[in-house]
Design a protein around this motif. Structure first.
Motif, PDB file in Angstrom:
ATOM      1  N   LYS A  24      77.578   3.867 116.433  1.00 47.30           N
ATOM      2  CA  LYS A  24      77.322   2.828 115.503  1.00 47.30           C
ATOM      3  C   LYS A  24      75.806   3.198 114.813  1.00 47.30           C
ATOM      4  O   LYS A  24      75.358   2.780 114.028  1.00 47.30           O
ATOM      5  CB  LYS A  24      77.181   1.506 115.906  1.00 47.30           C
ATOM      6  N   PHE A  25      75.138   3.976 115.591  1.00 46.36           N
ATOM      7  CA  PHE A  25      73.654   4.311 115.293  1.00 46.36           C
ATOM      8  C   PHE A  25      73.749   5.587 114.411  1.00 46.36           C
ATOM      9  O   PHE A  25      72.712   5.843 113.699  1.00 46.36           O
ATOM     10  CB  PHE A  25      72.750   4.486 116.542  1.00 46.36           C
ATOM     11  N   LEU A  26      74.793   6.327 114.205  1.00 50.10           N
ATOM     12  CA  LEU A  26      74.786   7.127 113.191  1.00 50.10           C
ATOM     13  C   LEU A  26      74.652   6.905 111.749  1.00 50.10           C
ATOM     14  O   LEU A  26      75.245   6.340 111.150  1.00 50.10           O
ATOM     15  CB  LEU A  26      75.994   8.031 113.480  1.00 50.10           C
ATOM     16  N   ARG A  27      73.830   7.680 111.153  1.00 52.86           N
ATOM     17  CA  ARG A  27      73.617   7.294 109.696  1.00 52.86           C
ATOM     18  C   ARG A  27      72.930   8.493 108.995  1.00 52.86           C
ATOM     19  O   ARG A  27      72.191   9.460 109.681  1.00 52.86           O
ATOM     20  CB  ARG A  27      72.693   6.155 109.432  1.00 52.86           C
ATOM     21  N   ASN A  28      73.324   8.738 107.812  1.00 53.83           N
ATOM     22  CA  ASN A  28      72.785   9.913 107.027  1.00 53.83           C
ATOM     23  C   ASN A  28      71.362   9.389 106.071  1.00 53.83           C
ATOM     24  O   ASN A  28      71.594   8.096 105.386  1.00 53.83           O
ATOM     25  CB  ASN A  28      73.773  10.519 106.006  1.00 53.83           C
ATOM     26  N   VAL A  29      70.455   9.885 105.904  1.00 53.85           N
ATOM     27  CA  VAL A  29      69.451   9.413 105.310  1.00 53.85           C
ATOM     28  C   VAL A  29      68.558  10.678 104.394  1.00 53.85           C
ATOM     29  O   VAL A  29      68.881  11.834 105.061  1.00 53.85           O
ATOM     30  CB  VAL A  29      68.043   8.882 106.194  1.00 53.85           C
ATOM     31  N   VAL A  30      67.999  10.259 103.272  1.00 57.21           N
ATOM     32  CA  VAL A  30      67.157  11.339 102.503  1.00 57.21           C
ATOM     33  C   VAL A  30      65.778  11.083 102.721  1.00 57.21           C
ATOM     34  O   VAL A  30      65.093  10.207 102.911  1.00 57.21           O
ATOM     35  CB  VAL A  30      67.729  11.093 101.047  1.00 57.21           C
ATOM     36  N   VAL A  31      65.251  12.427 103.161  1.00 61.76           N
ATOM     37  CA  VAL A  31      63.909  12.614 103.604  1.00 61.76           C
ATOM     38  C   VAL A  31      63.211  13.611 102.795  1.00 61.76           C
ATOM     39  O   VAL A  31      63.721  14.437 102.381  1.00 61.76           O
ATOM     40  CB  VAL A  31      63.390  12.824 105.065  1.00 61.76           C
ATOM     41  N   PRO A  32      61.870  13.410 102.528  1.00 61.99           N
ATOM     42  CA  PRO A  32      60.902  14.488 101.597  1.00 61.99           C
ATOM     43  C   PRO A  32      60.751  15.557 102.605  1.00 61.99           C
ATOM     44  O   PRO A  32      60.696  15.591 103.820  1.00 61.99           O
ATOM     45  CB  PRO A  32      59.774  13.877 101.343  1.00 61.99           C
ATOM     46  N   ILE A  33      60.798  16.898 102.105  1.00 68.93           N
ATOM     47  CA  ILE A  33      60.467  18.151 102.835  1.00 68.93           C
ATOM     48  C   ILE A  33      59.512  18.941 101.951  1.00 68.93           C
ATOM     49  O   ILE A  33      59.466  18.927 100.843  1.00 68.93           O
ATOM     50  CB  ILE A  33      61.884  18.825 103.216  1.00 68.93           C
ATOM     51  N   LEU A  34      59.035  19.747 102.475  1.00 69.74           N
ATOM     52  CA  LEU A  34      58.175  20.926 102.049  1.00 69.74           C
ATOM     53  C   LEU A  34      58.820  22.382 102.546  1.00 69.74           C
ATOM     54  O   LEU A  34      59.125  22.350 103.762  1.00 69.74           O
ATOM     55  CB  LEU A  34      56.915  21.138 102.276  1.00 69.74           C
ATOM     56  N   LYS A  35      59.221  23.469 101.547  1.00 73.22           N
ATOM     57  CA  LYS A  35      59.697  24.617 101.831  1.00 73.22           C
ATOM     58  C   LYS A  35      58.435  25.582 101.961  1.00 73.22           C
ATOM     59  O   LYS A  35      57.787  25.534 100.984  1.00 73.22           O
ATOM     60  CB  LYS A  35      60.609  25.053 100.789  1.00 73.22           C
ATOM     61  N   VAL A  36      58.367  26.235 103.032  1.00 71.12           N
ATOM     62  CA  VAL A  36      57.150  26.906 103.418  1.00 71.12           C
ATOM     63  C   VAL A  36      57.760  28.311 103.980  1.00 71.12           C
ATOM     64  O   VAL A  36      58.416  28.104 104.764  1.00 71.12           O
ATOM     65  CB  VAL A  36      56.167  26.187 104.339  1.00 71.12           C
ATOM     66  N   SER A  37      57.004  29.505 103.626  1.00 70.79           N
ATOM     67  CA  SER A  37      57.501  30.672 104.119  1.00 70.79           C
ATOM     68  C   SER A  37      57.001  30.631 105.507  1.00 70.79           C
ATOM     69  O   SER A  37      55.776  30.074 105.966  1.00 70.79           O
ATOM     70  CB  SER A  37      57.067  31.712 103.270  1.00 70.79           C
ATOM     71  N   ASP A  38      57.586  31.583 106.259  1.00 73.61           N
ATOM     72  CA  ASP A  38      56.970  31.651 107.739  1.00 73.61           C
ATOM     73  C   ASP A  38      55.573  31.975 108.007  1.00 73.61           C
ATOM     74  O   ASP A  38      54.849  31.425 108.780  1.00 73.61           O
ATOM     75  CB  ASP A  38      57.783  32.732 108.639  1.00 73.61           C
ATOM     76  N   GLU A  39      55.085  32.966 107.189  1.00 69.75           N
ATOM     77  CA  GLU A  39      53.773  33.260 107.363  1.00 69.75           C
ATOM     78  C   GLU A  39      52.738  32.189 106.850  1.00 69.75           C
ATOM     79  O   GLU A  39      51.470  32.363 107.425  1.00 69.75           O
ATOM     80  CB  GLU A  39      53.422  34.512 106.440  1.00 69.75           C
ATOM     81  N   LYS A  40      53.181  31.156 106.425  1.00 72.99           N
ATOM     82  CA  LYS A  40      52.209  30.020 106.005  1.00 72.99           C
ATOM     83  C   LYS A  40      52.227  28.776 106.794  1.00 72.99           C
ATOM     84  O   LYS A  40      51.538  27.813 106.585  1.00 72.99           O
ATOM     85  CB  LYS A  40      52.494  29.665 104.375  1.00 72.99           C
ATOM     86  N   VAL A  41      53.169  28.700 107.707  1.00 74.64           N
ATOM     87  CA  VAL A  41      53.489  27.466 108.427  1.00 74.64           C
ATOM     88  C   VAL A  41      52.322  27.221 109.329  1.00 74.64           C
ATOM     89  O   VAL A  41      52.216  25.990 109.132  1.00 74.64           O
ATOM     90  CB  VAL A  41      54.749  27.774 109.284  1.00 74.64           C
ATOM     91  N   SER A  42      51.677  27.973 109.871  1.00 74.80           N
ATOM     92  CA  SER A  42      50.635  27.654 110.748  1.00 74.80           C
ATOM     93  C   SER A  42      49.205  27.049 109.877  1.00 74.80           C
ATOM     94  O   SER A  42      48.714  26.303 110.629  1.00 74.80           O
ATOM     95  CB  SER A  42      49.941  29.049 111.429  1.00 74.80           C
ATOM     96  N   LYS A  43      49.326  27.414 108.712  1.00 73.64           N
ATOM     97  CA  LYS A  43      48.008  27.133 107.910  1.00 73.64           C
ATOM     98  C   LYS A  43      48.641  25.544 107.223  1.00 73.64           C
ATOM     99  O   LYS A  43      47.647  24.544 106.908  1.00 73.64           O
ATOM    100  CB  LYS A  43      47.866  27.925 106.709  1.00 73.64           C
ATOM    101  N   VAL A  44      49.890  25.452 107.010  1.00 74.75           N
ATOM    102  CA  VAL A  44      50.285  24.208 106.237  1.00 74.75           C
ATOM    103  C   VAL A  44      50.433  23.087 107.165  1.00 74.75           C
ATOM    104  O   VAL A  44      50.198  21.918 106.896  1.00 74.75           O
ATOM    105  CB  VAL A  44      51.510  24.615 105.328  1.00 74.75           C
ATOM    106  N   THR A  45      51.134  23.243 108.284  1.00 73.26           N
ATOM    107  CA  THR A  45      51.605  22.403 109.277  1.00 73.26           C
ATOM    108  C   THR A  45      50.290  21.437 109.520  1.00 73.26           C
ATOM    109  O   THR A  45      50.520  20.242 109.529  1.00 73.26           O
ATOM    110  CB  THR A  45      52.153  22.612 110.443  1.00 73.26           C
ATOM    111  N   PRO A  46      49.262  21.914 109.897  1.00 73.10           N
ATOM    112  CA  PRO A  46      48.016  20.943 110.418  1.00 73.10           C
ATOM    113  C   PRO A  46      47.896  19.804 109.071  1.00 73.10           C
ATOM    114  O   PRO A  46      47.172  18.836 109.267  1.00 73.10           O
ATOM    115  CB  PRO A  46      46.727  21.850 110.437  1.00 73.10           C
ATOM    116  N   ILE A  47      47.915  20.362 107.816  1.00 71.83           N
ATOM    117  CA  ILE A  47      47.606  19.590 106.883  1.00 71.83           C
ATOM    118  C   ILE A  47      48.378  18.499 106.585  1.00 71.83           C
ATOM    119  O   ILE A  47      48.315  17.275 106.257  1.00 71.83           O
ATOM    120  CB  ILE A  47      47.626  20.351 105.171  1.00 71.83           C
ATOM    121  N   CYS A  48      49.695  18.804 106.984  1.00 69.31           N
ATOM    122  CA  CYS A  48      50.911  17.861 107.388  1.00 69.31           C
ATOM    123  C   CYS A  48      50.967  17.031 108.234  1.00 69.31           C
ATOM    124  O   CYS A  48      51.844  16.032 108.511  1.00 69.31           O
ATOM    125  CB  CYS A  48      52.255  18.304 106.591  1.00 69.31           C
TER     126      CYS A  48
END
Length: 437
Positions: A24-48
């Motif tokens: 009964k706890f299963l549900r689909n929800v829409v959430v915001p995302i950012l698409k980031v290339s692999d080489e930028k993840v380490s710089k972007v994640t701390p900001i988010c």
């Protein structure tokens, strides 16, 4: 602090569930995302960092296309904090843009949330009655979680127990207390509401291992810090008389610190586990003696004989004697046995020892310090100078557990002290507080 689950992601349609149905706890929800290339993840994640979607068994940063040559990551964001690109602060957007991340990289995605993604508090918030107290706290003793459920939650007790076992990996048994602690041995009746029927627990505290049957003895994990505080007063060579020792949370660590320990408890089950734990922790038997006596007999016989032998001894050693009385519901009633404990006045000139009493009590009212002071003086029946009163913990609304520390002086122990009815002399009361506890 446990992150609060966004309201938009809480389970829906489960209010009033009494038999746990995880589907009964299963549900689909829409959430915001950012698409980031692999080489930028380490710089972007701390900001988010403050915007990440935090769910159990869910990674907020995931690979968009596994095994792809141009692999990208998706950073899932909390929909209650971010719904559009402009919800980022100006300074954050500026840094993201310097990393090559722009509004075109901001998108939304549908994800599926299951029972495994919810913490127990989110499940209780969604299932249990609205505008009523929920499962706000509990104690864990080894593999057992101990609850004290209000009446309006009893219909949900099986579900509550199953959820706690699912969500707390170190728990395999959940029990609910049936009544207050009002019997001779300070244990209470309980029922298992989920998990295996196994009351034998193992607990580590103050570098000692304790094992006991939780259904037959008293143990409160909320007192761990208080046990530690008292142990800090004890020095090697000191003597401890533990009048209501339980399974040994004061006594056994004290003996490990090279104190001479006399440990007593009336409960035969506590006495059995006390001896077991002393052996398990390899306590020096020359430093440890255990007794299964009433507190009055322990004071009027074992403690009294020890003090008499000290006074008769030729060599006066430098050490302190500590007396712990952790039976807050009634320990103060035993204080009267100290007044005039020694009748032989010829021993007075040889009495040069510092005896410190730590007595615990429950008090009700707006001034717990004053109430604790009056309770101790009323029960010992005489004036006491230099009381040190310490707040231990809150038990329930307007009911506090206090510790009163005072010296058992020559005047008290030989009965040569002003009675309580007389005009009290000038006295000093020390109030101790620990705002970190």
């Amino acid at each position: 602090m446990t992150p609060v689950l966004p309201v938009a992601l809480l389970p829906i349609g489960v209010r009033g569930m009494k038999v746990l149905n995880r589907q009964k706890f299963l549900r689909n929800v829409v959430v915001p995302i950012l698409k980031v290339s692999d080489e930028k993840v380490s710089k972007v994640t701390p900001i988010c960092k403050n915007y990440l979607l935090k769910l159990d068994s869910f990674k907020p940063v995931q690979t968009l296309k596994p095994n792809s040559e141009n692999s990208h990551k998706i950073i899932h964001l909390n929909p209650e904090k971010i719904s559009q690109w402009m919800d980022f602060q100006d300074s954050e957007r500026e840094i993201l843009q310097k990393c090559g991340i722009t509004e075109k990289d901001f998108d939304s995605k549908e994800i599926q949330i299951t029972y495994e993604n919810f913490k127990y508090d989110a499940i209780f918030k969604a299932v249990l009655p609205e505008n009523e107290d929920t499962v706000s706290g509990f104690s864990q003793i080894g593999h057992i979680i101990h609850l004290n459920l209000r009446d309006h939650l009893l219909d949900y007790k099986q579900l509550i127990g199953e959820v706690l076992i699912d969500k707390i990996k170190t728990c395999s048994t959940v029990v609910n207390k049936n009544n207050i602690i009002d019997n001779t041995y300070r244990n209470f009746s309980m029922e298992i509401i989920a998990g295996e029927e196994n009351y034998i627990v193992s607990v580590k505290e103050n570098n000692c291992n304790f094992r006991f049957d939780f259904s037959k003895v008293y143990w409160n994990p909320r007192l761990s810090k208080e046990h530690e505080r008292i142990l800090e007063y004890l020095k090697p060579g000191d003597v401890l008389f533990d009048v209501f020792c339980g399974v040994g949370p004061f006594s056994i660590p004290a003996a490990k610190r090279k104190c001479k320990v006399f440990a007593n408890d009336l409960n035969p089950d506590s006495f059995t586990w006390l001896k077991f734990n002393a052996k398990q922790n390899k306590v020096d038997t020359k430093l440890f003696k255990s007794y299964n006596m009433d507190g009055k007999d322990f004071i009027c016989k074992t403690f009294k004989d020890f003090v008499i032998e000290l006074c008769k001894g030729e060599v006066q050693k430098e050490f302190k004697i500590h007396v712990t009385m952790n039976l807050p519901a009634m320990a103060v009633e035993f204080l009267k046995h100290f007044k005039g404990l020694l009748e032989d006045k010829s021993l007075m000139e040889k009495f040069h020892y510092e005896i410190i009493v730590y007595v615990y009590c429950f008090v009700i009212g707006d001034d717990p310090y004053k109430n604790a002071e009056e309770l101790v003086k009323e029960n010992i029946g005489c004036q006491i100078d230099n009381l040190h009163i310490f707040y231990v913990r809150n038990v329930s609304p307007k009911k506090e557990m206090m510790r009163v520390k005072f010296n058992l002086t020559k005047s008290i122990i030989f009965g040569e002290i002003q009675e309580l009815e007389c005009e009290p002399p000038q006295k000093k009361i020390c109030i101790e507080k620990d705002i970190t506890d």
